[in-house]
Enzyme design. Structure first.
Site, PDB file in Angstrom:
ATOM      1  N   SER A  10      22.692 -12.854 -18.467  1.00 61.47           N
ATOM      2  CA  SER A  10      22.877 -13.405 -17.116  1.00 61.47           C
ATOM      3  C   SER A  10      21.933 -12.749 -16.117  1.00 61.47           C
ATOM      4  O   SER A  10      21.800 -13.212 -14.989  1.00 61.47           O
ATOM      5  CB  SER A  10      24.330 -13.224 -16.664  1.00 61.47           C
ATOM      6  OG  SER A  10      24.694 -11.860 -16.680  1.00 61.47           O
ATOM      7  N   ARG A  11      21.315 -11.657 -16.504  1.00 65.28           N
ATOM      8  CA  ARG A  11      20.367 -10.956 -15.624  1.00 65.28           C
ATOM      9  C   ARG A  11      19.589  -9.943 -16.480  1.00 65.28           C
ATOM     10  O   ARG A  11      19.784  -9.866 -17.691  1.00 65.28           O
ATOM     11  CB  ARG A  11      21.109 -10.225 -14.499  1.00 65.28           C
ATOM     12  CG  ARG A  11      22.134  -9.244 -15.011  1.00 65.28           C
ATOM     13  CD  ARG A  11      22.810  -8.428 -13.905  1.00 65.28           C
ATOM     14  NE  ARG A  11      23.681  -7.436 -14.519  1.00 65.28           N
ATOM     15  CZ  ARG A  11      24.982  -7.603 -14.740  1.00 65.28           C
ATOM     16  NH1 ARG A  11      25.578  -8.716 -14.370  1.00 65.28           N
ATOM     17  NH2 ARG A  11      25.692  -6.662 -15.344  1.00 65.28           N
ATOM     18  N   ASN A  87      21.625  -7.709 -27.025  1.00 60.85           N
ATOM     19  CA  ASN A  87      21.186  -7.035 -25.804  1.00 60.85           C
ATOM     20  C   ASN A  87      22.360  -6.599 -24.919  1.00 60.85           C
ATOM     21  O   ASN A  87      22.233  -5.642 -24.157  1.00 60.85           O
ATOM     22  CB  ASN A  87      20.265  -7.988 -25.028  1.00 60.85           C
ATOM     23  CG  ASN A  87      20.015  -7.529 -23.612  1.00 60.85           C
ATOM     24  OD1 ASN A  87      19.213  -6.633 -23.378  1.00 60.85           O
ATOM     25  ND2 ASN A  87      20.723  -8.114 -22.641  1.00 60.85           N
ATOM     26  N   TYR A 152      27.581   6.510 -23.824  1.00 58.46           N
ATOM     27  CA  TYR A 152      26.444   5.576 -23.887  1.00 58.46           C
ATOM     28  C   TYR A 152      25.459   6.031 -24.977  1.00 58.46           C
ATOM     29  O   TYR A 152      25.035   5.225 -25.816  1.00 58.46           O
ATOM     30  CB  TYR A 152      25.767   5.532 -22.519  1.00 58.46           C
ATOM     31  CG  TYR A 152      24.611   4.561 -22.415  1.00 58.46           C
ATOM     32  CD1 TYR A 152      24.836   3.196 -22.255  1.00 58.46           C
ATOM     33  CD2 TYR A 152      23.287   5.008 -22.447  1.00 58.46           C
ATOM     34  CE1 TYR A 152      23.781   2.302 -22.139  1.00 58.46           C
ATOM     35  CE2 TYR A 152      22.230   4.115 -22.334  1.00 58.46           C
ATOM     36  CZ  TYR A 152      22.478   2.763 -22.184  1.00 58.46           C
ATOM     37  OH  TYR A 152      21.423   1.885 -22.074  1.00 58.46           O
ATOM     38  N   LYS A 156      24.404   4.106 -28.476  1.00 53.67           N
ATOM     39  CA  LYS A 156      23.015   3.727 -28.777  1.00 53.67           C
ATOM     40  C   LYS A 156      22.531   4.414 -30.063  1.00 53.67           C
ATOM     41  O   LYS A 156      21.745   3.834 -30.824  1.00 53.67           O
ATOM     42  CB  LYS A 156      22.109   4.056 -27.589  1.00 53.67           C
ATOM     43  CG  LYS A 156      22.447   3.253 -26.324  1.00 53.67           C
ATOM     44  CD  LYS A 156      22.282   1.751 -26.544  1.00 53.67           C
ATOM     45  CE  LYS A 156      22.486   0.942 -25.266  1.00 53.67           C
ATOM     46  NZ  LYS A 156      22.294  -0.496 -25.468  1.00 53.67           N
ATOM     47  N   ILE A 185      14.368   1.045 -17.088  1.00 50.14           N
ATOM     48  CA  ILE A 185      13.894  -0.308 -16.759  1.00 50.14           C
ATOM     49  C   ILE A 185      14.572  -0.742 -15.459  1.00 50.14           C
ATOM     50  O   ILE A 185      15.753  -0.456 -15.232  1.00 50.14           O
ATOM     51  CB  ILE A 185      14.231  -1.296 -17.910  1.00 50.14           C
ATOM     52  CG1 ILE A 185      13.737  -0.768 -19.275  1.00 50.14           C
ATOM     53  CG2 ILE A 185      13.654  -2.680 -17.620  1.00 50.14           C
ATOM     54  CD1 ILE A 185      12.243  -0.589 -19.438  1.00 50.14           C
TER      55      ILE A 185
END
Ligand code: NDP
Length: 242
Positions: A10-11, A87, A152, A156, A185
């Protein structure tokens, strides 16, 4: 026409990947868990750009990719997937000692359970066709580990191990599984950082800037176009940072 499922589009990075793959004539299926308006905007923008107006290049579905039942039901509606881009992900900043069990589960569900859910559903048809590509969006913290981001980083790191192990399992079926490990990013995920925080991070990055979602999308496309012998790799894109 190949069909690509891009989760969490969505983004940010997911939306950039969806836009680029649609430009390269993939049919793209995009998901998000909450922000339906933004997801539909991405879908409509892609379909408006499509040169062949009879083909809808993009379909959008709201689905929590960490929810096994919901993902299984979603796949019942989808065509066979040729390319799976895992993603969708969330971050959590804070000391582990202050983190609740519920927040730990939220991170693991969105970032790691989601890979089990989508891969389990997508792999069968890929194996039958003896063709398919899976790209998982990891992070540089998956191998380096980050203070205040233990959950997190763990999720990952799990993605990195998942990628390498599944690549071995699926290589005999001509299915390539790779991961991208971005550094910092410019997306909403980092919106909680102040301008000063960002400036001090940039000081540590040899490229002297943070990355753009479109750069991650370009790398994604390059991996899709890479020789089939490349599998099980974790490819960093971090301006030389980590
Ligand atoms: P954003 O927060 O901008 O976008 C995340 C996307 O994932 C949104 O579309 C969000 O939609 C969706 N999403 C989150 N949880 C779920 C879920 N359970 N099911 C389906 N969709 C979900 O983040 P980025 O674009 O920056 O991040 C994309 C990926 O890149 C993530 O995996 C992230 O960890 C990784 N990454 C990002 C970095 C960065 O600096 N930005 C660095 C390294 C890795 P909604 O909120 O509507 O659910």
């Amino acid at each position: 026409m190949k069909t690509a499922l891009i989760t969490g589009a969505s983004r940010g990075i997911g939306a950039a990947i969806a836009r680029l793959l649609a430009k390269k004539h993939y049919k793209v299926i995009i998901t998000c868990a909450q922000d339906e308006n933004s997801l539909l905007n991405v879908r409509d923008e892609i379909n408006k750009e499509a040169t062949n107006k009879e083909t809808s290049l993009c379909e959008a579905y709201v689905c929590d990719m960490g929810d096994y039942t919901a993902v299984t039901k979603l796949f019942d509606k989808l065509p066979e997937i040729d390319v799976l881009i895992n993603n969708a992900g969330i971050s959590y900043f804070g000391l582990l000692s202050d983190m609740s069990y519920e927040d730990w589960r939220r991170v693991m569900s969105a970032n790691l359970d989601s890979l089990f859910n989508t891969c389990k559903a997508a792999i069968g048809p890929m194996v039958r066709k003896k063709e398919g590509k899976i790209i998982n969006i990891s992070s540089v913290w998956g191998s380096a580990g980050s203070s205040l981001e233990v959950a997190y980083s763990t999720s990952k790191g799990g993605i990195n191990a998942f990628t390498k192990a599944l690549a071995k399992e699926l290589a005999p079926s001509n299915i390539q599984v790779n991961a991208i490990a971005p550094g910092m990013i410019d997306t909403a995920m980092n919106a909680c950082l102040t301008e000063e925080d960002v400036a001090s991070i940039i000081e540590e990055i040899p490229a002297d800037r943070i990355g753009r979602p479109e750069e991650v999308a370009e790398l994604c496309l390059k991996i899709l176009e890479a020789p089939a012998y490349m599998t099980g790799q974790i490819i960093s894109i971090d301006g030389g940072w980590v």
